[in-house]
Motif scaffolding. Structure first.
Motif, PDB file in Angstrom:
ATOM      1  N   ILE A 141      40.709  19.938  26.306  1.00  0.00           N
ATOM      2  CA  ILE A 141      42.095  20.246  26.685  1.00  0.00           C
ATOM      3  C   ILE A 141      42.141  21.469  27.585  1.00  0.00           C
ATOM      4  O   ILE A 141      42.911  21.530  28.549  1.00  0.00           O
ATOM      5  CB  ILE A 141      42.950  20.453  25.419  1.00  0.00           C
ATOM      6  CG1 ILE A 141      43.111  19.121  24.670  1.00  0.00           C
ATOM      7  CG2 ILE A 141      44.311  21.024  25.779  1.00  0.00           C
ATOM      8  CD1 ILE A 141      43.835  19.245  23.343  1.00  0.00           C
ATOM      9  N   THR A 142      41.294  22.451  27.285  1.00  0.00           N
ATOM     10  CA  THR A 142      41.242  23.644  28.133  1.00  0.00           C
ATOM     11  C   THR A 142      40.845  23.287  29.557  1.00  0.00           C
ATOM     12  O   THR A 142      41.451  23.751  30.534  1.00  0.00           O
ATOM     13  CB  THR A 142      40.266  24.672  27.554  1.00  0.00           C
ATOM     14  OG1 THR A 142      40.677  25.042  26.236  1.00  0.00           O
ATOM     15  CG2 THR A 142      40.204  25.909  28.430  1.00  0.00           C
ATOM     16  N   LEU A 143      39.819  22.437  29.689  1.00  0.00           N
ATOM     17  CA  LEU A 143      39.408  22.001  31.028  1.00  0.00           C
ATOM     18  C   LEU A 143      40.530  21.245  31.742  1.00  0.00           C
ATOM     19  O   LEU A 143      40.782  21.464  32.931  1.00  0.00           O
ATOM     20  CB  LEU A 143      38.171  21.104  30.932  1.00  0.00           C
ATOM     21  CG  LEU A 143      36.861  21.768  30.492  1.00  0.00           C
ATOM     22  CD1 LEU A 143      35.759  20.717  30.430  1.00  0.00           C
ATOM     23  CD2 LEU A 143      36.477  22.895  31.434  1.00  0.00           C
ATOM     24  N   ALA A 144      41.208  20.350  30.994  1.00  0.00           N
ATOM     25  CA  ALA A 144      42.282  19.562  31.595  1.00  0.00           C
ATOM     26  C   ALA A 144      43.449  20.449  32.015  1.00  0.00           C
ATOM     27  O   ALA A 144      44.054  20.249  33.071  1.00  0.00           O
ATOM     28  CB  ALA A 144      42.749  18.483  30.618  1.00  0.00           C
ATOM     29  N   LEU A 145      43.781  21.440  31.175  1.00  0.00           N
ATOM     30  CA  LEU A 145      44.890  22.329  31.509  1.00  0.00           C
ATOM     31  C   LEU A 145      44.582  23.153  32.756  1.00  0.00           C
ATOM     32  O   LEU A 145      45.466  23.408  33.580  1.00  0.00           O
ATOM     33  CB  LEU A 145      45.204  23.257  30.329  1.00  0.00           C
ATOM     34  CG  LEU A 145      45.871  22.580  29.125  1.00  0.00           C
ATOM     35  CD1 LEU A 145      46.075  23.579  27.997  1.00  0.00           C
ATOM     36  CD2 LEU A 145      47.213  21.960  29.532  1.00  0.00           C
ATOM     37  N   ARG A 146      43.344  23.575  32.882  1.00  0.00           N
ATOM     38  CA  ARG A 146      42.971  24.317  34.087  1.00  0.00           C
ATOM     39  C   ARG A 146      43.133  23.443  35.339  1.00  0.00           C
ATOM     40  O   ARG A 146      43.650  23.900  36.365  1.00  0.00           O
ATOM     41  CB  ARG A 146      41.531  24.806  33.976  1.00  0.00           C
ATOM     42  CG  ARG A 146      41.338  25.920  32.942  1.00  0.00           C
ATOM     43  CD  ARG A 146      39.868  26.289  32.821  1.00  0.00           C
ATOM     44  NE  ARG A 146      39.666  27.319  31.811  1.00  0.00           N
ATOM     45  CZ  ARG A 146      38.467  27.749  31.423  1.00  0.00           C
ATOM     46  NH1 ARG A 146      37.364  27.229  31.968  1.00  0.00           N
ATOM     47  NH2 ARG A 146      38.359  28.700  30.505  1.00  0.00           N
ATOM     48  N   ALA A 147      42.691  22.189  35.213  1.00  0.00           N
ATOM     49  CA  ALA A 147      42.851  21.269  36.347  1.00  0.00           C
ATOM     50  C   ALA A 147      44.321  20.990  36.624  1.00  0.00           C
ATOM     51  O   ALA A 147      44.756  20.933  37.783  1.00  0.00           O
ATOM     52  CB  ALA A 147      42.110  19.961  36.071  1.00  0.00           C
ATOM     53  N   ALA A 148      45.115  20.840  35.539  1.00  0.00           N
ATOM     54  CA  ALA A 148      46.546  20.585  35.712  1.00  0.00           C
ATOM     55  C   ALA A 148      47.236  21.775  36.362  1.00  0.00           C
ATOM     56  O   ALA A 148      48.122  21.614  37.220  1.00  0.00           O
ATOM     57  CB  ALA A 148      47.194  20.272  34.361  1.00  0.00           C
ATOM     58  N   ALA A 149      46.849  22.991  35.954  1.00  0.00           N
ATOM     59  CA  ALA A 149      47.442  24.185  36.556  1.00  0.00           C
ATOM     60  C   ALA A 149      47.122  24.249  38.043  1.00  0.00           C
ATOM     61  O   ALA A 149      47.976  24.597  38.873  1.00  0.00           O
ATOM     62  CB  ALA A 149      46.938  25.431  35.837  1.00  0.00           C
TER      63      ALA A 149
END
Length: 453
Positions: free
Chosen positions: A157-165
């Motif tokens: 989720i941390t990786l995905a949130l960084r990509a989403a940001a």
């Protein structure tokens, strides 16, 4: 009137909405990719930790695990790692007392990964075994290492949130660029609008302002419309001028007759002047009626077309004009074709056309005029209407002048509107009109297509 979205807003939505949908799809794909990346990363960490523990057990013969192996275990991506080691004969060596139990017996060939539950939580487990000697015992040493699945999910989720940001920042930047880019791109249109707004209502010149290629079609259409409006205004002004000129003579005649009637000295003179005044008033009224008919044909709504019997329309029109013709001691006849001649027609307009044709024969037949004949007949897929007279005749080569508004072959008592009105009516009905050669006088021929219904 419902207000429409601005062109700027439309372009903004057309560009950003698809990009937003693509970004959402990319976000879902990136989340799944992050999950797979986390799985691969943590599985490799478990394998590295398992190999380190197995090596330490073999070297120390089960006494201890080195500090380096403990560092690997404690720094495994931020997620806590648990381990359990048994030596030959299943003797407990080190680690946590009870490892997760798999639902099915794992394979003893190479490292094996599986999911299990440990103290009520799902965990990812690595089980590996190799032959070692501890003390005087030789056998299989089994190393079991596991990690919470929630730690892996949090990492994904941390990786995905960084990509989403990152994608959100790019979308915001793109939105700003598109919004102001569209504004700059539409600047020529605003310039065109301002140039048109500065014009007066009388200025109908063509627009010659340079515009982008995408807008050139609109400008060309607008120029064509301006040309049509200018031509329409010129025609209208010419019509008003001609109409004023045509109405001036009857008005002057009426005024002169009225003054003469007022000053008449005898009853005989008074009766003569009254008769002339009535006749002049009728001509003036007829001229005004023709002018209004011509204007209605040019500027009113489309004709109300319905299936009508041409014989019936012609008969009613002839009955309306017969008294005036017979009062002049002229022969008047109607020769109708047998059966119904059904055409798509506006009954009022077509009847007015027949009356104008008969009136034209009366006005321009001359002294030799003695008979007027109206005839209908079939000709293939068309109905034909003929109005013939034995007057002085009208050469077909002068038809263009005769059908022109206020056009007259020679000075006369007519207004020059009758045939112009007839031509407009016939064209509205999809027919043709012409002046045919006739040795006895004049023949005007109208052809109308039969109704398909």
């Amino acid at each position: 009137m419902k207000k429409s979205l601005s062109l700027r807003t439309r372009l903004f939505l057309l560009i950003l909405v698809p990009l937003l949908c693509v970004s959402c799809l990319l976000g879902l794909w990136r989340f799944e990719a992050a999950k797979r990346t986390a799985e691969e990363l943590f599985d490799r960490t478990l394998l590295a930790a398992g190999l380190a523990i197995a090596r330490d057990v073999a070297i120390s013969e089960g006494d201890a695990i080195s500090q380096r192996s403990r560092s690997i275990i404690s720094d495994a991506g931020g997620g806590e790692i648990f381990y359990h080691v048994t030596g030959p004969g299943g003797i407990y060596v080190t680690g946590y007392a009870y490892p997760p139990v798999p639902e099915t017996k794992p394979s003893d060939e190479g490292p094996t990964y599986y999911m299990a539950n440990y103290r009520g939580e799902p965990v990812r487990v690595l089980r590996m075994s190799e032959t070692t000697t501890i003390g005087n015992l030789t056998g299989e040493t089994v190393v079991t290492i596991w990690q919470r699945a929630s730690d892996r999910r949090a990492f994904a989720i941390t990786l995905a949130l960084r990509a989403a940001a990152l994608m959100a920042a790019l979308m915001v930047a793109l939105a700003v660029v598109v919004w102001f880019g569209v504004q700059i791109g539409l600047k020529p249109l605003r310039g065109l609008q301002e140039a048109i707004a500065l014009r007066s209502p009388e200025d109908l010149r063509r627009i010659r302002r340079p515009v982008p290629e995408e807008v050139s079609g609109i400008v060309a259409t607008l120029n064509r419309l301006l040309g049509q409006v200018e031509q329409s205004i010129e025609n209208h002004q010419a019509f008003i001028s001609d109409a004023a000129h045509q109405l001036r003579n009857p008005a002057s005649a009426l005024l002169s007759l009225a003054e003469a009637l007022r000053d008449a000295r005898t009853e005989e003179d008074r009766a003569q002047l009254q008769s002339e005044l009535v006749m002049a008033a009728r001509k003036s009224a007829r001229l005004a009626e023709q002018l209004l008919s011509l204007e209605r044909l040019r500027y009113d709504a489309p004709a109300q077309m319905n299936p009508r019997d041409l014989n019936v329309i012609v008969k009613e029109a002839c009955e309306a004009v017969a008294p005036e013709i017979l009062s002049r001691d002229l022969a008047f006849s109607l020769d109708a074709a047998p059966g119904a001649l059904v055409v798509q027609a506006d009954e009022t307009l077509l009847s007015e056309a027949v009356k104008n044709l008969v009136d034209n024969a009366l006005q321009h037949g001359g002294a030799r005029l003695s008979a007027i004949t109206v005839q209908t007949e079939r000709e293939g897929a068309n109905a034909v209407l003929k109005v013939m007279d034995d007057g002085k005749g009208l050469p077909p080569e002068l038809a263009d002048i005769a059908f022109r508004r206020f056009g007259q072959i020679e000075p006369g008592s007519g207004s020059g509107l009758g045939l112009a009105i007839v031509q407009d009516v016939v064209l509205r009905h999809g027919g043709t009109i012409g002046i045919m050669p006739n040795a006895k006088g004049t023949e005007v021929r109208i052809t109308l297509p039969f109704s398909e219904r």
